[in-house]
Each structure stands twice: as C-alpha cells, then as structure tokens.
Design an enzyme around this catalytic site. Structure first.
Site, mmCIF file in Angstrom:
data_model
loop_
_atom_site.group_PDB
_atom_site.id
_atom_site.type_symbol
_atom_site.label_atom_id
_atom_site.label_comp_id
_atom_site.label_asym_id
_atom_site.label_seq_id
_atom_site.Cartn_x
_atom_site.Cartn_y
_atom_site.Cartn_z
ATOM 1 N N CYS A 116 -0.750 -3.824 1.931
ATOM 2 C CA CYS A 116 0.665 -4.626 1.855
ATOM 3 C C CYS A 116 0.535 -5.800 3.125
ATOM 4 O O CYS A 116 -0.009 -5.465 4.163
ATOM 5 C CB CYS A 116 1.615 -3.664 2.367
ATOM 6 S SG CYS A 116 3.221 -4.385 2.231
ATOM 7 N N HIS A 164 4.705 -1.301 -6.459
ATOM 8 C CA HIS A 164 4.648 -1.606 -5.057
ATOM 9 C C HIS A 164 5.767 -2.603 -4.662
ATOM 10 O O HIS A 164 6.423 -2.490 -3.691
ATOM 11 C CB HIS A 164 3.052 -2.135 -4.752
ATOM 12 C CG HIS A 164 3.003 -2.574 -3.207
ATOM 13 N ND1 HIS A 164 2.074 -1.846 -2.555
ATOM 14 C CD2 HIS A 164 3.500 -3.519 -2.335
ATOM 15 C CE1 HIS A 164 2.172 -2.458 -1.304
ATOM 16 N NE2 HIS A 164 2.966 -3.467 -1.262
ATOM 17 N N GLU A 165 6.044 -3.745 -5.365
ATOM 18 C CA GLU A 165 6.853 -4.671 -4.947
ATOM 19 C C GLU A 165 8.390 -4.240 -5.224
ATOM 20 O O GLU A 165 9.187 -4.437 -4.345
ATOM 21 C CB GLU A 165 6.602 -6.089 -5.758
ATOM 22 C CG GLU A 165 5.260 -6.625 -5.323
ATOM 23 C CD GLU A 165 4.959 -6.923 -4.059
ATOM 24 O OE1 GLU A 165 5.845 -7.170 -3.081
ATOM 25 O OE2 GLU A 165 3.747 -6.771 -3.544
ATOM 26 N N HIS A 168 9.460 -2.266 -2.324
ATOM 27 C CA HIS A 168 10.082 -3.123 -1.243
ATOM 28 C C HIS A 168 11.640 -3.407 -1.415
ATOM 29 O O HIS A 168 12.249 -3.458 -0.467
ATOM 30 C CB HIS A 168 9.222 -4.641 -1.097
ATOM 31 C CG HIS A 168 8.099 -4.426 -0.260
ATOM 32 N ND1 HIS A 168 7.792 -4.011 0.936
ATOM 33 C CD2 HIS A 168 6.854 -4.599 -0.710
ATOM 34 C CE1 HIS A 168 6.799 -4.282 1.265
ATOM 35 N NE2 HIS A 168 6.040 -4.554 0.203
#
Length: 180
Positions: A116, A164-165, A168
């Site tokens: 990241c 993954h995004e 966030h």
C-alpha cells in the site's frame, strides 16, 4: 462537497500530485481509519471540482507508481478510487465512484505480496476473494456493473486491486487482512 473538501481538491495545479497520507504519521493514520461517505452522483461529468480531483489523483497514482489509490489516501473522505485494469489491453486506469461489492466468492485466497502507498516499506499476504461482482459510477456518471477476478500477480489481479481500494473507503488497511 464541503468547503474544506473543495479547498483540498484545489490546493494545487492539476499537474501536481497530492500528498499521500501515511500510517507512520498519527494524524494521517487516524484519518485513514475513518469510513468514507458517498459522493453526489447527479451531474458527475459536469462537476468541475470532482473532475479536477480525478485528474490530480491520476497524476498522484502515476508519480507513486501504484496500481490503485483511494480518495482517503490523499485526505478526501469520499467513496472514490482509481484502479488499474490489469484485465484490459493497455492496462487503463478506471475511476470508481460510490463503489459497491454486491456479490463475491464463498471462499477466499491468500494473495501474495499485497502492499500500500500509505503503509511504507511493508507488504504481506492478504485474504481476498478470487472473484467479486461490483457496481460503481465512472467519471462520466455511467453505472458500471461487472465481475472482476484474479488471485495472483502472475496474471490478472484486477479484482484484488478493487478489493484493496474498496477497503480504504471502509477505513480498512491490507494489514488488517493478513493471512494466518
């Protein structure tokens, strides 16, 4: 968007990358752990501040050499991220506004070497779904519905980048998903 958000978006010219928030900074780390909120989807294509933000975020992604970046990583707590389309010719950058994961595999895989931009000098293996069905708006305001897959850096891992995004936006970091 708030006045503060518009000020952040416009704090530099379009060809200037944003500062990426880092977990090594306490204030940054606390912000990265917050859940983001949806953007107004009316007139996405005509929203000059949003379009400017997307262009600067693309510049930031390019400078940082990442495969994805989420708005919270540059201090904007809104549901928007960019992700590289490993599954498409030329590997274009895709904009995802107010994304949702509407379905996923019943099993998970251990994705190797997740990393990241906000977690410097650290990588690890993470639990991810091998496929997901998603919905999001692009920068033109079009609703996109598709299935993304991938589980290895050897081939297509677009679905992992999306997950993954998306994390966030929930205040979740890859270090929260490490495989046992």
């Amino acid at each position: 968007m708030t006045k503060e958000e518009v000020a952040l978006i416009n704090n530099g010219p379009v060809n200037t990358p944003y500062r990426v928030l880092l977990t090594t900074d306490k204030k940054d780390s606390l912000f990265l752990r917050q859940k983001s909120t949806d953007l107004d989807i009316n007139n996405i294509a005509e929203n000059k501040d949003l379009q400017f933000f997307i262009e600067r975020l693309k510049m930031t992604l390019a400078v940082e050499s990442g495969v994805g970046i989420a708005a919270p990583q540059v201090g904007l707590g809104r549901n928007l991220f960019l992700f590289m389309r490993i599954d498409k010719p030329g590997i274009p950058v895709q904009v995802a506004i107010n994304p949702r994961i509407v379905a996923h595999s019943g099993e998970t895989i251990c994705f190797e070497n997740d990393g990241c931009l906000s977690v410097p000098e650290l990588s690890g293996n993470t639990n991810r779904y091998p496929w997901i069905e998603v919905e999001y708006y692009n920068e033109k305001g079009e609703l996109i519905k598709e299935r993304l897959s991938g589980h290895s850096r050897e081939g297509d891992f677009t679905g992992v980048i999306f997950q993954h995004e998306f994390d966030h936006l929930q205040g979740t970091l890859f270090i929260d998903r490490l495989c046992e």
